[in-house]
Design a protein around this motif. Structure first.
Motif, short mmCIF file in Angstrom:
data_model
loop_
_atom_site.label_atom_id
_atom_site.label_comp_id
_atom_site.label_asym_id
_atom_site.label_seq_id
_atom_site.Cartn_x
_atom_site.Cartn_y
_atom_site.Cartn_z
N ARG A 121 5.19 13.48 7.59
CA ARG A 121 4.05 12.81 8.03
C ARG A 121 4.05 12.12 9.26
NH1 ARG A 121 2.12 11.37 1.85
NH2 ARG A 121 2.35 13.22 0.89
N ASN A 128 -0.16 5.35 7.70
CA ASN A 128 -0.04 6.61 6.95
C ASN A 128 0.24 6.21 5.37
OD1 ASN A 128 -0.48 8.65 8.60
ND2 ASN A 128 1.41 8.76 9.28
N THR A 131 -1.74 7.46 2.71
CA THR A 131 -1.52 8.77 2.19
C THR A 131 -0.86 8.85 0.92
OG1 THR A 131 0.41 9.40 3.51
CG2 THR A 131 -1.89 9.58 4.59
#
Length: 226
Positions: A121, A128, A131
């Motif tokens: 990622r 992030n 996520t």
């Protein structure tokens, strides 16, 4: 006089690491290729050492990890050790800031035959972290990214763990800088924050292991979720 007594501290640490590598990792041509690909691509030479990579694999296998979360892919060297340890049915989710680093890592991991086990990622890990909300729990977490955000990564990871999950935070001793309460270095501040927080976290059993070797003097937090 023995050879060991002829060497200063840093030289002795590196020589011992070389001896360990001769007996535990030297025949691993695939891992060596991943490390060489990283260097050839101009990535910073800050990956874990071969001996440390082998240690990560041992720890992952010891807790029978099938899902690993990694903060800091770089060229995929530590990722390789985890991807091998989780096996064909396992998975490694790894965060990497730089697209170029991620591309180098995935090319090497695919060449090594474990690319299908890895999801990179890309982007700032702090951006992030959300996520992770859709992820199943992880069996092992390895935090080896930008040190000022160690605590944020740990706290986010703790939302996706289970009893028995192993958490490792690398590079916290920083050549002894960990004990410098007056340091203005954000990396040392980040290391002190995570060491002190984990030490007081009743959700885990933890300690800090000091290390010496080819990567000089450092150390890591090792914790297990209760």
């Amino acid at each position: 006089m023995s050879r060991a007594t002829d060497l200063n501290g840093a030289e002795r640490w590196a020589a011992v690491d070389a001896y360990i590598e001769d007996h535990y990792t030297r025949s691993d041509a695939v891992a060596a290729t991943v490390l060489e690909n990283q260097r050839s691509a101009g990535l910073p030479d800050i990956a874990v050492s071969p001996a440390q990579g082998k240690l990560l694999s041992v720890l992952a296998r010891a807790c029978d990890a099938r899902r690993v979360l990694e903060f800091g892919t770089l060229g995929g060297y530590s990722t390789l050790w985890f991807a091998r340890a989780v096996g064909p049915e396992g998975a490694v989710v790894t965060f990497e800031l730089e697209q170029h680093h991620a591309d180098v890592a995935m090319a090497s991991l695919t060449q090594a035959g474990v690319g299908e086990r890895v999801e990179v990622r890309v982007g700032p890990a702090v951006d992030n972290l959300s996520t992770l909300e859709g992820d199943d729990p992880f069996d092992l977490v390895f935090i080896d990214a930008d040190k000022p955000n160690n605590l944020a990564y740990y706290q986010a990871a703790m939302t996706r763990v289970h009893p028995g999950t192993v958490i490792i935070v690398d590079n916290v001793v920083r050549d002894g800088g960990l004990i410098d309460a007056d340091s203005e270095d954000p990396r040392i501040k980040g290391s002190r924050a995570i060491v002190e927080f984990v030490g007081a976290d009743v959700r885990v059993e933890a300690s800090v292991v000091q290390t010496v070797g080819a990567k000089f003097y450092d150390g890591m937090v090792i914790a297990t979720v209760l």
